[in-house]
Design a protein around this motif. Sequence first.
Motif, PDB file in Angstrom:
ATOM      1  N   GLY B 224       0.823  -1.211   0.000  1.00  0.00           N
ATOM      2  CA  GLY B 224       0.000   0.000   0.000  1.00  0.00           C
ATOM      3  C   GLY B 224       0.855   1.258   0.000  1.00  0.00           C
ATOM      4  N   LYS B 225       1.955   1.207   0.750  1.00  0.00           N
ATOM      5  CA  LYS B 225       2.861   2.374   0.781  1.00  0.00           C
ATOM      6  C   LYS B 225       3.456   2.641  -0.594  1.00  0.00           C
ATOM      7  CE  LYS B 225       4.434   1.793   5.561  1.00  0.00           C
ATOM      8  NZ  LYS B 225       5.643   1.628   6.398  1.00  0.00           N
ATOM      9  N   LEU B 226       3.832   1.571  -1.283  1.00  0.00           N
ATOM     10  CA  LEU B 226       4.384   1.742  -2.627  1.00  0.00           C
ATOM     11  C   LEU B 226       3.351   2.373  -3.562  1.00  0.00           C
ATOM     12  CD1 LEU B 226       6.392  -1.554  -3.236  1.00  0.00           C
ATOM     13  CD2 LEU B 226       7.315   0.765  -3.276  1.00  0.00           C
ATOM     14  N   CYS B 227       2.090   2.003  -3.353  1.00  0.00           N
ATOM     15  CA  CYS B 227       1.027   2.587  -4.175  1.00  0.00           C
ATOM     16  C   CYS B 227       0.994   4.111  -3.969  1.00  0.00           C
ATOM     17  CB  CYS B 227      -0.326   1.981  -3.814  1.00  0.00           C
ATOM     18  SG  CYS B 227      -0.495   0.265  -4.334  1.00  0.00           S
ATOM     19  N   VAL B 228       1.054   4.546  -2.714  1.00  0.00           N
ATOM     20  CA  VAL B 228       1.015   5.984  -2.438  1.00  0.00           C
ATOM     21  C   VAL B 228       2.193   6.678  -3.124  1.00  0.00           C
ATOM     22  CG1 VAL B 228       1.223   7.736  -0.637  1.00  0.00           C
ATOM     23  CG2 VAL B 228      -0.207   5.699  -0.259  1.00  0.00           C
ATOM     24  N   ARG B 229       3.369   6.076  -3.026  1.00  0.00           N
ATOM     25  CA  ARG B 229       4.572   6.708  -3.578  1.00  0.00           C
ATOM     26  C   ARG B 229       4.540   6.785  -5.094  1.00  0.00           C
ATOM     27  NH1 ARG B 229       7.894   7.495   0.454  1.00  0.00           N
ATOM     28  NH2 ARG B 229       7.591   6.183   2.295  1.00  0.00           N
ATOM     29  N   GLY B 539     -11.077  10.107  -0.885  1.00  0.00           N
ATOM     30  CA  GLY B 539     -11.143  11.375  -0.160  1.00  0.00           C
ATOM     31  C   GLY B 539     -10.138  11.512   0.973  1.00  0.00           C
ATOM     32  N   ARG B 540      -9.398  10.427   1.253  1.00  0.00           N
ATOM     33  CA  ARG B 540      -8.397  10.475   2.330  1.00  0.00           C
ATOM     34  C   ARG B 540      -7.037  10.850   1.736  1.00  0.00           C
ATOM     35  NH1 ARG B 540      -8.470   4.584   3.982  1.00  0.00           N
ATOM     36  NH2 ARG B 540      -8.469   4.507   1.695  1.00  0.00           N
ATOM     37  N   VAL B 541      -6.326  11.748   2.415  1.00  0.00           N
ATOM     38  CA  VAL B 541      -5.068  12.253   1.864  1.00  0.00           C
ATOM     39  C   VAL B 541      -3.890  11.424   2.387  1.00  0.00           C
ATOM     40  CG1 VAL B 541      -3.523  14.237   1.738  1.00  0.00           C
ATOM     41  CG2 VAL B 541      -6.011  14.573   1.698  1.00  0.00           C
ATOM     42  N   PHE B 542      -3.046  10.963   1.469  1.00  0.00           N
ATOM     43  CA  PHE B 542      -1.855  10.196   1.842  1.00  0.00           C
ATOM     44  C   PHE B 542      -0.618  10.868   1.251  1.00  0.00           C
ATOM     45  CE2 PHE B 542      -5.363   7.175   1.743  1.00  0.00           C
ATOM     46  CZ  PHE B 542      -5.241   6.555   2.985  1.00  0.00           C
TER      47      PHE B 542
END
Lengths: 292, 547
Positions: B224-229, B539-542
């Motif tokens: 999931g973190k990689l997705c955000v990046r 709608g959630r900010v990452f």
Amino acid sequence: MIPVTVVGGYLGAGKTTLVNHLLRNANGLRLAVLVNEFGELAIDEDLIEAQDEDVISIAGGCVCCSFGSDLTAALGDMAAMDPPLDHVLIESSGVAIPSSIVNSLVFMPAFRSDGIVILADAETVQKSARDKYMGDTVTRQITDADIILLNKVDLVSKVTLDATRAWLQVQNRAVRIVECTQSTVPPETVLDSFIGRVRTGGAHLEAAHLDMLTLMPTGAVDADDLAAALADEGAGLVRAKGFVTRGDGRKALIQVVGRRFEVTDASDDKADGVVCLGFRDVMSKAALEVLV
Amino acid sequence: MTKTTVFSAKKIVTMNPNRPEASHVAVREGRILGVGDLSELEVWGEYTLDERFAGKVLMPGFVEGHAHTMEGTLWRYVYCGFFDRMDPNGKSWDGLKSIEAVLERLSEAESKMDDPDAPLSGWSLDPIYLDNKRVTRQDLDKVSSTRPIGVLHASGHILNVNTKALELAGLMKTGINHPGMPLGADGIPTGELYGPDTMTPVGVHVGFNRSLTDSDEQGLRDFGKLCVRTGVTTITDLAARLEDDGVEAMLRVTGEPLYPARVVPLKFFMGATAQETVDRVLELKEKATDMCRLGRIKAVADGSIQGFSARMRWPGYHNGAPNGLWYTAPEQLAELYRAALKADIQVHTHTNGDEATEMVLDTLGPALKDVPHPDHRFTLQHCQLADGAQFRRMKALDMCVNLFANHHFYWGDEHYRLTVGPERALRMNACRTALDTGVPMAIHSDAPVTPLGPLFTAWAAVNRITASGRTQGEGEKIAVSEALRAITLGAAYTLHMDDEVGSIEVGKKADFAVLEDDPREMSGDALKDAVVWGTVQGGRVFAAADL
């Protein structure tokens, strides 16, 4: 070591029928059948004693397990079974290359190969081998075979049958071809663990044009020479298994599957005698006795 | 009264032709309430203005149509790749340019390990780039001779192990005769293992077991973190076993309040009949949530081109290697297609070689005659070698395609030189042909095979540059705008999700990639360098920096 027979052949060749036939005639042998998936293997319901997700228990101590994509892990489970198994039969998928399964047994020290038995549908095998997509896979299965069970011979004419046999022989010169209908062959043809056991049922040797005899050596023999001679096409054997005494007094176990043979050391308490399963019209007791 | 947030941005690239650009987007209940300028959005009533993106560019959150969540798990092992690569925590690992450098990194990791018997595992090794020098068990013994070591290759099809690992597997001996296990001059395995037959029995001793393909909970969080990046808000897990435990874990993790990506796991067609598989997927579909979209099937027709296990049409492999392997028989695939079409379940099928693609076309055609199904969107995955005629048949059958654009960069030179030769290498991953033919198209990374990063994937499709710097297949290049569509709406379409994600317009999920630059204004060759700030998902900010 637990012997492993790989049973292959294209979809519809009769693998499932053969497995049911063997389970029905296991006659006390603890046989494990490993299949890629249960759905494809319709085990006759009257044989099933219990079933959970991956294992079906069969009357008489046999089991049937699905291995999905992980054959190695399933074989590991089989090696650990208690009481120990007598024989494992791997029913390979219709697209599998059987020799690659046998090759991978080298990494499983608890097992040894008992050869590759391929079912071929007498009606369709040549057509399958010409199929645009599957042709080379079907051909590879045939060339990998030690023994071919030429199935459904009742559905073709003599001319077609002869032509199919001849064609198979071209693909795989030294392969032993056993004709059958509804995958019904003497269990010894498929699993060497049956050889030498008292038979109670199963298909009759006569019906499959086969005979069984026991060679009793009169003295010491060269085990390697004998095994090679038994594996020679001219001898007319499908399989052979038994013990002999070598020149230096040590016992040896001889195992022959079609053209392949293996000689290993055996314990001293084994009684001499080699059981030979062969084609009735070719195998000659007199000719074999000359060898011992 | 439900709360409304209006985000302002330097620019919002909507991918909606009716309103291609905007300055503000209103978000309510995780969905897009409106896109426009602030005055246009005020009709919706009270709102909170969030100006943190005032200097940023918003794009629709990227959709990765072919990846595997196991990438998250692999990052707990030592990265041994040739190319620089960012881990889930944002650390960029330098690519290793020699075997010595690989050994050095492994030694460094080894020195930090407490348990002397624990295995040391590495991944993404690629000797193709290291002068094709083979790694041996003796090489890895320099790292440690007492603990088992295994390093998985980038392709996933080869594993290198040390002497200790071979010992544990009972293979430090002569007399082994297996095509997947080369022997050294001493008659003992070199420690290089090819294919699952040899990798599986040794892999268990070095931290690589089969269940690796089912990412664990930590791996899924890292993924999931990689997705955000990388700006990804919707991602596939394109071949999961999806047994009960795995499904529960996946539902649990994706259901966590701060999980940042919508995961679309496809059930692998393997080890069960067609009908069983379809029935299982129907059951799973009932459990699907917004964040975990269960209910699709993945089938595999053949192997890989660089592994010479893909099924090739005449004239076969360029170097004369024998034709590859079928993983699923046409009859089984036909059964699956019919059962799935009847049950309204979508099937994605892996094909690499052009013979495999042909087989799927030959199989789906009759299935669709028996079970007509408008808008089925059955998708060919990879489909790397398809030619023009095959794309025309895809179009005729209403199929979609997801091409492996990244592959062209990482292995294009190898295909040119060795596997398929110059002519066919030029047509690999034919994005231009797909679009011109009208086949709905996505492009993908197949992470962890190549790094996750839709902007890089878009760059690869636009430029078709190989690792050695050659442009390979000028005629199959696509425009930046087409590539950006492929990583948003294009991929969403192949998942039947283009009504929910893939563009910024009213009613859709509030999923945005937050960028420092507008990729459309960068030159095509700089596309991969566009900086990702993070994402907004539902709608959630990452923010990548805060992970």
